[in-house]
Write a protein that holds these residues in place. Structure first.
Motif, PDB file in Angstrom:
ATOM      1  N   SER A 120       0.841  -1.205   0.000  1.00 43.49           N
ATOM      2  CA  SER A 120       0.000   0.000   0.000  1.00 43.49           C
ATOM      3  C   SER A 120       0.867   1.242   0.000  1.00 43.49           C
ATOM      4  O   SER A 120       0.558   2.247  -0.667  1.00 43.49           O
ATOM      5  N   GLN A 121       1.947   1.181   0.761  1.00 41.07           N
ATOM      6  CA  GLN A 121       2.863   2.321   0.838  1.00 41.07           C
ATOM      7  C   GLN A 121       3.433   2.641  -0.549  1.00 41.07           C
ATOM      8  O   GLN A 121       3.428   3.794  -0.995  1.00 41.07           O
ATOM      9  N   VAL A 122       3.881   1.577  -1.264  1.00 38.00           N
ATOM     10  CA  VAL A 122       4.483   1.796  -2.581  1.00 38.00           C
ATOM     11  C   VAL A 122       3.425   2.285  -3.577  1.00 38.00           C
ATOM     12  O   VAL A 122       3.691   3.166  -4.393  1.00 38.00           O
ATOM     13  N   ILE A 123       2.204   1.760  -3.478  1.00 36.35           N
ATOM     14  CA  ILE A 123       1.137   2.244  -4.371  1.00 36.35           C
ATOM     15  C   ILE A 123       0.910   3.746  -4.137  1.00 36.35           C
ATOM     16  O   ILE A 123       0.804   4.532  -5.082  1.00 36.35           O
ATOM     17  N   ASP A 124       0.910   4.153  -2.867  1.00 36.68           N
ATOM     18  CA  ASP A 124       0.751   5.585  -2.563  1.00 36.68           C
ATOM     19  C   ASP A 124       1.908   6.390  -3.140  1.00 36.68           C
ATOM     20  O   ASP A 124       1.709   7.471  -3.697  1.00 36.68           O
ATOM     21  N   GLU A 125       3.112   5.868  -2.985  1.00 34.88           N
ATOM     22  CA  GLU A 125       4.286   6.605  -3.472  1.00 34.88           C
ATOM     23  C   GLU A 125       4.254   6.753  -4.992  1.00 34.88           C
ATOM     24  O   GLU A 125       4.418   7.855  -5.517  1.00 34.88           O
ATOM     25  N   VAL A 126       4.028   5.632  -5.713  1.00 32.02           N
ATOM     26  CA  VAL A 126       4.062   5.735  -7.186  1.00 32.02           C
ATOM     27  C   VAL A 126       2.897   6.594  -7.687  1.00 32.02           C
ATOM     28  O   VAL A 126       3.048   7.358  -8.644  1.00 32.02           O
ATOM     29  N   THR A 127       1.761   6.495  -7.015  1.00 33.38           N
ATOM     30  CA  THR A 127       0.623   7.311  -7.431  1.00 33.38           C
ATOM     31  C   THR A 127       0.965   8.793  -7.302  1.00 33.38           C
ATOM     32  O   THR A 127       0.665   9.592  -8.190  1.00 33.38           O
ATOM     33  N   SER A 128       1.609   9.144  -6.198  1.00 35.74           N
ATOM     34  CA  SER A 128       1.910  10.563  -6.030  1.00 35.74           C
ATOM     35  C   SER A 128       2.984  11.007  -7.031  1.00 35.74           C
ATOM     36  O   SER A 128       2.928  12.118  -7.553  1.00 35.74           O
TER      37      SER A 128
END
Ligand code: DAH
Length: 355
Positions: free
Chosen positions: A110-118
């Motif tokens: 979830s953390q990486v999904i948030d990072e790449v999305t941003s």
């Protein structure tokens, strides 16, 4: 003993007992109520011989004042006692140990999904989603994957019915088609999501995560693809410089196609991204095949663009030094406690890495 003295003694005795508010009120009425002992005595004054009346009246007044004063005092005592009792009961015991609480952690995926999305949203990509249960058409045919094409075996598909029409999507690429069909170009989207393949070992799990990217416009070329991926890799791994290698490859839905490797080295037992002479494959990409555009009702003579697909779990493993993919999905709370992220922490990508 005079009657007044008797009354006095009787009531002093009564009033000096341990009384509650109700009892005290009762005594008060007994004395000074309409037919109370003292009230009655006052009423009787009139029928008493004049010579004795004055003396008796003053004695009676004296008794009245004394008892009234005592009742008032008692009343105060009772009220104080009640307040103290309340305070005692509501007292906070600061010597008690604090209650432990467990703050949840954010899963590395979830953390990486948030990072790449941003990261991608900063350069104009918006987020799309599609269903996990796909049909054969969106997952393969519309993506220019012919019947009997090895990709269909390569993907080790989980089919959900005998006709092999319904399946668990093997990649996030079908969302390219779904997105293009539902509106008009240009398109600039990313698609994070779950994907499924019949595969399980240290670096493969039957359920995993991908991030799809698609950028279609009138003048998009392979230079844009390279620029976009450089930007992404630098931002994501928080490095100023990065070595990237585009290797010719083949995907049915892109032409030309490439696989992208990033340079790394091992330093003090840890992987260092961006430097060194070793190569690590991180994603597949290419220029969207004209047949894919046609299937998605986009005119390939007017529009073209690039697409890419990255393994999100792979990114998380690389960035956060996690070496067994299977642990991601075992739901071991101790693992999550160790590798998870504090929900109140500012994500590393917001800490102002220069572009
Ligand atoms: N869908 C591919 C896979 O699952 C990854 C991929 C490659 C996606 C090239 C793309 C692309 O969009 O252009 O392996």
């Amino acid at each position: 003993m005079s009657e007044i003295k008797k009354i006095k003694e009787e009531y002093l005795l009564k009033l000096n007992k341990d009384l509650d508010q109700n009892k005290l009120n009762e005594i008060k009425t007994e004395l000074f109520g309409k037919n109370g002992v003292v009230s009655t005595k006052f009423k009787q004054l009139g029928s008493i011989a004049e010579n004795k009346r004055k003396e008796l009246a003053s004695e009676l007044n004296y008794l009245k004042n004394e008892l009234e004063e005592l009742i008032l005092k008692k009343n105060e005592n009772i009220q104080n006692k009640e307040i103290n009792k309340k305070l005692e009961n509501e007292k906070i015991d600061i010597t008690l140990p604090g209650r432990t609480y467990f703050a949840g952690k954010i899963h590395p995926v979830s953390q990486v999904i948030d990072e790449v999305t941003s990261i991608f949203s900063e350069i104009g990509f918006s987020v799309e989603e599609g269903p996990d249960v796909e049909n054969e058409y969106y997952n393969f045919s519309a993506l220019n994957t012919p019947e009997n094409h090895p990709a269909r075996d390569m993907h080790d598909t989980f089919y959900l019915d005998n006709s092999k029409d319904l399946l668990l999507r093997t990649h996030t690429s079908p969302v390219q088609i779904r997105t293009m069909l539902k509106s008009k170009p240009p398109f600039k989207i990313i698609v994070p999501g779950r994907t499924y393949r019949h595969d399980s070992d240290q670096t493969h799990s039957p359920m995993f995560h991908q991030l799809e990217g698609l950028h279609i416009d009138k003048n998009v070329n392979m230079g844009h693809l390279k620029g976009c991926l450089y930007y992404f890799v630098k931002k994501f791994f928080e490095v100023e410089k990065v070595r990237i290698r585009f290797r010719p490859s083949h995907f049915p839905f892109t032409e030309p196609s490439a696989e992208v490797d990033i340079g790394y080295k091992i330093q003090d037992g840890k992987i260092k991204i961006g430097e060194g002479d070793k190569w690590l494959e991180i994603l597949g990409c290419g220029m969207v095949h004209p047949n894919v555009l046609k299937n998605a009702k986009v005119n390939p003579k007017q529009y073209q663009g690039y697409a890419f697909g990255v393994g999100i779990d792979r990114l998380a493993m690389l960035k956060y030094g996690i070496n067994d993919l299977r642990a991601f999905f075992e739901s071991d709370i101790r693992w999550l406690e160790f590798y998870g992220f504090d929900p109140l922490d500012v994500p590393t990508n917001y800490r102002g890495l220069s572009r």
